[in-house]
Design a protein around this motif. Sequence first.
Motif, PDB file in Angstrom:
ATOM      1  N   LYS A  23       0.833  -1.210   0.000  1.00  0.00           N
ATOM      2  CA  LYS A  23       0.000   0.000   0.000  1.00  0.00           C
ATOM      3  C   LYS A  23       0.867   1.258   0.000  1.00  0.00           C
ATOM      4  O   LYS A  23       0.585   2.204  -0.728  1.00  0.00           O
ATOM      5  N   LEU A  24       1.925   1.246   0.801  1.00  0.00           N
ATOM      6  CA  LEU A  24       2.816   2.399   0.860  1.00  0.00           C
ATOM      7  C   LEU A  24       3.534   2.588  -0.478  1.00  0.00           C
ATOM      8  O   LEU A  24       3.667   3.704  -0.971  1.00  0.00           O
ATOM      9  N   SER A  25       3.963   1.501  -1.086  1.00  0.00           N
ATOM     10  CA  SER A  25       4.598   1.557  -2.412  1.00  0.00           C
ATOM     11  C   SER A  25       3.641   2.111  -3.456  1.00  0.00           C
ATOM     12  O   SER A  25       4.023   2.939  -4.288  1.00  0.00           O
ATOM     13  N   ASN A  26       2.400   1.649  -3.417  1.00  0.00           N
ATOM     14  CA  ASN A  26       1.395   2.139  -4.371  1.00  0.00           C
ATOM     15  C   ASN A  26       1.124   3.627  -4.165  1.00  0.00           C
ATOM     16  O   ASN A  26       0.981   4.380  -5.136  1.00  0.00           O
ATOM     17  N   LEU A  27       1.064   4.052  -2.918  1.00  0.00           N
ATOM     18  CA  LEU A  27       0.853   5.470  -2.619  1.00  0.00           C
ATOM     19  C   LEU A  27       2.035   6.298  -3.126  1.00  0.00           C
ATOM     20  O   LEU A  27       1.851   7.378  -3.700  1.00  0.00           O
ATOM     21  N   LEU A  28       3.244   5.770  -2.957  1.00  0.00           N
ATOM     22  CA  LEU A  28       4.424   6.459  -3.475  1.00  0.00           C
ATOM     23  C   LEU A  28       4.346   6.597  -4.990  1.00  0.00           C
ATOM     24  O   LEU A  28       4.612   7.672  -5.536  1.00  0.00           O
ATOM     25  N   ALA A  29       3.938   5.539  -5.668  1.00  0.00           N
ATOM     26  CA  ALA A  29       3.803   5.596  -7.133  1.00  0.00           C
ATOM     27  C   ALA A  29       2.798   6.674  -7.541  1.00  0.00           C
ATOM     28  O   ALA A  29       3.036   7.422  -8.492  1.00  0.00           O
ATOM     29  N   GLU A  30       1.689   6.767  -6.827  1.00  0.00           N
ATOM     30  CA  GLU A  30       0.680   7.797  -7.127  1.00  0.00           C
ATOM     31  C   GLU A  30       1.245   9.199  -6.927  1.00  0.00           C
ATOM     32  O   GLU A  30       1.029  10.087  -7.756  1.00  0.00           O
ATOM     33  N   GLU A  31       1.965   9.391  -5.828  1.00  0.00           N
ATOM     34  CA  GLU A  31       2.548  10.705  -5.541  1.00  0.00           C
ATOM     35  C   GLU A  31       3.582  11.095  -6.592  1.00  0.00           C
ATOM     36  O   GLU A  31       3.606  12.235  -7.060  1.00  0.00           O
ATOM     37  N   VAL A  32       4.433  10.152  -6.971  1.00  0.00           N
ATOM     38  CA  VAL A  32       5.448  10.423  -7.991  1.00  0.00           C
ATOM     39  C   VAL A  32       4.770  10.753  -9.316  1.00  0.00           C
ATOM     40  O   VAL A  32       5.145  11.708 -10.007  1.00  0.00           O
ATOM     41  N   ALA A  33       3.745   9.982  -9.677  1.00  0.00           N
ATOM     42  CA  ALA A  33       3.022  10.234 -10.932  1.00  0.00           C
ATOM     43  C   ALA A  33       2.407  11.632 -10.941  1.00  0.00           C
ATOM     44  O   ALA A  33       2.459  12.335 -11.956  1.00  0.00           O
ATOM     45  N   GLN A  34       1.835  12.045  -9.820  1.00  0.00           N
ATOM     46  CA  GLN A  34       1.244  13.382  -9.745  1.00  0.00           C
ATOM     47  C   GLN A  34       2.300  14.473  -9.904  1.00  0.00           C
ATOM     48  O   GLN A  34       2.088  15.448 -10.633  1.00  0.00           O
ATOM     49  N   GLU A  35       3.439  14.291  -9.248  1.00  0.00           N
ATOM     50  CA  GLU A  35       4.497  15.299  -9.360  1.00  0.00           C
ATOM     51  C   GLU A  35       5.062  15.354 -10.777  1.00  0.00           C
ATOM     52  O   GLU A  35       5.299  16.434 -11.315  1.00  0.00           O
ATOM     53  N   LEU A  36       5.270  14.198 -11.385  1.00  0.00           N
ATOM     54  CA  LEU A  36       5.785  14.169 -12.752  1.00  0.00           C
ATOM     55  C   LEU A  36       4.788  14.759 -13.739  1.00  0.00           C
ATOM     56  O   LEU A  36       5.174  15.455 -14.676  1.00  0.00           O
ATOM     57  N   HIS A  37       3.509  14.479 -13.538  1.00  0.00           N
ATOM     58  CA  HIS A  37       2.473  14.972 -14.452  1.00  0.00           C
ATOM     59  C   HIS A  37       2.511  16.500 -14.543  1.00  0.00           C
ATOM     60  O   HIS A  37       2.387  17.060 -15.637  1.00  0.00           O
ATOM     61  N   LYS A  38       2.695  17.147 -13.410  1.00  0.00           N
ATOM     62  CA  LYS A  38       2.747  18.615 -13.411  1.00  0.00           C
ATOM     63  C   LYS A  38       3.857  19.123 -14.334  1.00  0.00           C
ATOM     64  O   LYS A  38       3.661  20.071 -15.087  1.00  0.00           O
ATOM     65  N   VAL A  39       5.007  18.493 -14.256  1.00  0.00           N
ATOM     66  CA  VAL A  39       6.159  18.919 -15.053  1.00  0.00           C
ATOM     67  C   VAL A  39       5.999  18.507 -16.512  1.00  0.00           C
ATOM     68  O   VAL A  39       6.204  19.309 -17.425  1.00  0.00           O
TER      69      VAL A  39
END
Length: 104
Positions: A23-39
């Motif tokens: 679950k923590l790994s999946n949450l990290l993937a979501e957070e990274v995806a959101q940050e990358l999407h902005k850029v």
Amino acid sequence: MIDEKFSAESFNLAGIDTNESKKLSNLLAEEVAQELHKVVNVKIIEIVEKLNSIGHSLKPEYEPKIGEISFRDDFWKNEEYYCKLRLAVDTVISTGYSDLVDLQ
């Protein structure tokens, strides 16, 4: 936001190859995806504007989603669809807290 909830200690406490670490790994993937999407979204729009300034007519294929951005220079003629140029960015983030690591 990438913060202390993703610290090495947080993963260590979740345990190796557990539901909690998954679950923590999946949450990290979501957070990274959101940050990358902005850029990525800002940069791809810049690129599309440049391509359009040199003769293309790229427009969004659909509303951008996290991990999926697509533009097309397309048209219909005599009931037939033509796509002259497609430019898309698909982002895949992989995470996991492995059972191959000995923390002792």
